[in-house]
Design an enzyme around this catalytic site. Structure first.
Site, PDB file in Angstrom:
ATOM      1  N   ARG A  29       3.720   3.492  10.022  1.00  0.00           N
ATOM      2  CA  ARG A  29       4.252   2.151  10.259  1.00  0.00           C
ATOM      3  C   ARG A  29       5.527   2.185  11.097  1.00  0.00           C
ATOM      4  NH1 ARG A  29       2.488   1.578   4.882  1.00  0.00           N
ATOM      5  NH2 ARG A  29       0.797   0.083   4.691  1.00  0.00           N
ATOM      6  N   ASP A  31       1.226  -4.306  -1.502  1.00  0.00           N
ATOM      7  CA  ASP A  31       1.013  -3.078  -2.283  1.00  0.00           C
ATOM      8  C   ASP A  31       0.949  -3.405  -3.780  1.00  0.00           C
ATOM      9  OD1 ASP A  31       1.914  -1.032   0.103  1.00  0.00           O
ATOM     10  OD2 ASP A  31       3.128  -2.849   0.015  1.00  0.00           O
ATOM     11  N   ARG A  78      -2.404  -4.673  -4.376  1.00  0.00           N
ATOM     12  CA  ARG A  78      -3.388  -3.577  -4.412  1.00  0.00           C
ATOM     13  C   ARG A  78      -3.314  -2.863  -5.760  1.00  0.00           C
ATOM     14  NH1 ARG A  78      -1.704  -1.863   1.726  1.00  0.00           N
ATOM     15  NH2 ARG A  78      -3.304  -3.068   2.797  1.00  0.00           N
ATOM     16  N   HIS A 103       7.695  -0.520   2.112  1.00  0.00           N
ATOM     17  CA  HIS A 103       6.263  -0.788   2.324  1.00  0.00           C
ATOM     18  C   HIS A 103       5.784   0.355   3.224  1.00  0.00           C
ATOM     19  CE1 HIS A 103       2.495  -2.627   3.377  1.00  0.00           C
ATOM     20  NE2 HIS A 103       2.834  -2.775   4.641  1.00  0.00           N
TER      21      HIS A 103
HETATM   22  P1  NAD Z   1      -1.907  -8.014  16.941  1.00  0.00           P
HETATM   23  O1  NAD Z   1      -1.677  -7.074  18.075  1.00  0.00           O
HETATM   24  O2  NAD Z   1      -3.278  -8.493  16.650  1.00  0.00           O
HETATM   25  O3  NAD Z   1      -0.989  -9.324  17.139  1.00  0.00           O
HETATM   26  C1  NAD Z   1       0.341  -9.273  17.527  1.00  0.00           C
HETATM   27  C2  NAD Z   1       0.616 -10.550  18.291  1.00  0.00           C
HETATM   28  O4  NAD Z   1       2.015 -10.615  18.579  1.00  0.00           O
HETATM   29  C3  NAD Z   1      -0.121 -10.621  19.645  1.00  0.00           C
HETATM   30  O5  NAD Z   1      -0.910 -11.797  19.691  1.00  0.00           O
HETATM   31  C4  NAD Z   1       0.999 -10.632  20.681  1.00  0.00           C
HETATM   32  O6  NAD Z   1       0.719 -11.403  21.811  1.00  0.00           O
HETATM   33  C5  NAD Z   1       2.131 -11.252  19.846  1.00  0.00           C
HETATM   34  N1  NAD Z   1       3.447 -10.997  20.435  1.00  0.00           N
HETATM   35  C6  NAD Z   1       3.962  -9.839  20.912  1.00  0.00           C
HETATM   36  N2  NAD Z   1       5.180 -10.045  21.415  1.00  0.00           N
HETATM   37  C7  NAD Z   1       5.468 -11.362  21.240  1.00  0.00           C
HETATM   38  C8  NAD Z   1       6.588 -12.168  21.548  1.00  0.00           C
HETATM   39  N3  NAD Z   1       7.673 -11.655  22.156  1.00  0.00           N
HETATM   40  N4  NAD Z   1       6.537 -13.485  21.223  1.00  0.00           N
HETATM   41  C9  NAD Z   1       5.448 -14.008  20.615  1.00  0.00           C
HETATM   42  N5  NAD Z   1       4.344 -13.285  20.298  1.00  0.00           N
HETATM   43  C10 NAD Z   1       4.361 -11.975  20.612  1.00  0.00           C
HETATM   44  O7  NAD Z   1      -1.276  -7.303  15.673  1.00  0.00           O
HETATM   45  P2  NAD Z   1      -1.600  -7.669  14.150  1.00  0.00           P
HETATM   46  O8  NAD Z   1      -2.703  -6.822  13.656  1.00  0.00           O
HETATM   47  O9  NAD Z   1      -1.656  -9.140  14.013  1.00  0.00           O
HETATM   48  O10 NAD Z   1      -0.254  -7.124  13.455  1.00  0.00           O
HETATM   49  C11 NAD Z   1       0.988  -7.790  13.656  1.00  0.00           C
HETATM   50  C12 NAD Z   1       2.076  -7.061  12.906  1.00  0.00           C
HETATM   51  O11 NAD Z   1       1.855  -7.161  11.483  1.00  0.00           O
HETATM   52  C13 NAD Z   1       2.113  -5.550  13.202  1.00  0.00           C
HETATM   53  O12 NAD Z   1       3.450  -5.119  13.263  1.00  0.00           O
HETATM   54  C14 NAD Z   1       1.414  -4.950  11.999  1.00  0.00           C
HETATM   55  O13 NAD Z   1       1.756  -3.591  11.772  1.00  0.00           O
HETATM   56  C15 NAD Z   1       1.945  -5.862  10.910  1.00  0.00           C
HETATM   57  N6  NAD Z   1       1.231  -5.815   9.633  1.00  0.00           N
HETATM   58  C16 NAD Z   1       2.016  -5.931   8.535  1.00  0.00           C
HETATM   59  C17 NAD Z   1       1.445  -5.863   7.268  1.00  0.00           C
HETATM   60  C18 NAD Z   1       2.352  -5.987   6.071  1.00  0.00           C
HETATM   61  O14 NAD Z   1       1.941  -5.747   4.918  1.00  0.00           O
HETATM   62  N7  NAD Z   1       3.601  -6.351   6.271  1.00  0.00           N
HETATM   63  C19 NAD Z   1       0.057  -5.698   7.125  1.00  0.00           C
HETATM   64  C20 NAD Z   1      -0.710  -5.615   8.286  1.00  0.00           C
HETATM   65  C21 NAD Z   1      -0.119  -5.666   9.548  1.00  0.00           C
END
Ligand code: NAD
Length: 315
Positions: free
Chosen positions: A85, A148, A151, A175
């Site tokens: 991560r 988590d 889960r 996390h």
């Molecule tokens: P993704 O690539 O599908 O989506 C990311 C989006 O962010 C894209 O649509 C992109 O255009 C947009 N983006 C990027 N820069 C931007 C900006 N400056 N302004 C506006 N939009 C912008 O990724 P995802 O699978 O949706 O994951 C998003 C984030 O969530 C990742 O960091 C991922 O690791 C995280 N995530 C967190 C958890 C958690 O438990 N916290 C779980 C899963 C994923």
């Protein structure tokens, strides 16, 4: 009753869908650097409204966030197979430096809910950028180990034959790989876990605990290996967090927020059971930990703090 979502990829769009399915709020504004994507996701989700709850879902720009009580941030690059991560930290830090002031410019009274990974460090950064706009750290919440804990509860519930809603247990700390499953404080129907298992004649030996621990800790890696991303669990968790804030519900969840000091580590952001509501974090509940859990929490806090230090050194 307006909710903003900034970053409408898999996580942001699934959060919007979960909000519609759960009937949270009245108005969702979806913002993404890729405006076409935000509009398309909003239109697609809008077509689910007649089968769910009456919400307005629109694609928009930062200016359309005016009046949002909650803004979910899921902008950034997703975790790739085999990638930890922490990998995309620098990339996501630059994105936050750009979007947090933009969000607060139009929605200065909002509560920010961060999902972007590494979520503890990103929440720390969001709180730092928010402070520059005069926003208190208590108004910046990360999803942290909410997923988590879910889960953990779902695995325990399956093993115990109890609805996970009635299994109370927390995962705290980072996390990520160093997270801490607080076995010593799992409660089912008012009974501690060992007593419950003895009473029901259920085994829960060390190897079974180790297996469950591994299943919780490695869940994201397994899912990403199979389908390249995780989004249903986190989307539902984000909708729940938004619902708590919007309805000032005063829930206790393992969200992350900035802490002056935890387990001997200063100025760090991590998850502990937090009471929160409409104005953000209200208090941190002191979870009494076993000695090994307390040590593990210290290690986890140090992992997050060093990531923040590395990032600061690189800026
Ligand atoms: P993704 O690539 O599908 O989506 C990311 C989006 O962010 C894209 O649509 C992109 O255009 C947009 N983006 C990027 N820069 C931007 C900006 N400056 N302004 C506006 N939009 C912008 O990724 P995802 O699978 O949706 O994951 C998003 C984030 O969530 C990742 O960091 C991922 O690791 C995280 N995530 C967190 C958890 C958690 O438990 N916290 C779980 C899963 C994923």
């Amino acid at each position: 009753m307006k909710i903003g979502i900034v970053g409408c990829g898999l996580v942001g769009a699934t959060a919007a869908y979960a909000l519609v399915m759960q009937g949270v709020g009245r108005h969702i504004v979806m913002v993404d650097r890729d405006q076409k994507r935000a509009r398309a996701e909003a239109e697609d989700i809008r077509h689910a409204v007649p089968f769910a709850h009456p919400l307005e879902v629109v694609g928009g720009d930062f200016v359309d966030l005016v009046g949002s009580k909650v803004v979910i941030i899921a902008a950034g690059a997703g975790q790739k197979p085999g990638e930890g991560r922490m990998a995309g930290l620098g990339r996501n830090a630059a994105i936050f430096a750009e979007i947090v002031p933009q969000i607060l410019r139009y929605a200065p009274d909002t509560v920010l809910v961060v999902a972007t990974n590494p979520v503890d460090v990103m929440t720390h950064l969001a709180a730092r950028f928010a402070a520059a706009s005069g926003v208190l750290p208590a108004r910046v919440i990360g999803s942290g180990t909410t997923l988590d804990s879910a889960r953990f509860r779902s695995l325990l519930g399956k093993h115990l034959g109890v609805d996970p809603h009635h299994v109370h247990g927390y995962v705290i700390g980072e996390h990520g790989d160093s997270e801490v499953l607080v076995w010593s404080r799992v409660v089912v129907g008012g009974m501690n876990l060992d007593d419950f298992c003895r009473r029901q004649g259920l085994p829960l030996d060390e190897s079974l605990r180790r297996q469950m621990d591994e299943d919780v800790r490695r869940a994201a890696y397994r899912i990403i290996e199979g389908k390249a991303a995780t989004y249903y669990g986190i989307g539902s968790a984000l909708a729940r967090i938004a619902k708590v804030v919007l309805g000032d519900q005063r829930a206790v969840m393992s969200v992350c927020t900035h802490k002056p000091a935890v387990a001997g580590v200063e100025d760090v952001t991590l998850s502990l059971p937090h009471l929160f509501g409409g104005s953000g974090i209200l208090s941190t509940l002191p979870l009494p930990l076993a000695e090994d859990e307390q040590e593990a929490l210290g290690r986890s806090a140090r992992v997050i703090r060093s990531a923040i230090d590395e990032l600061d050194a690189g800026i």
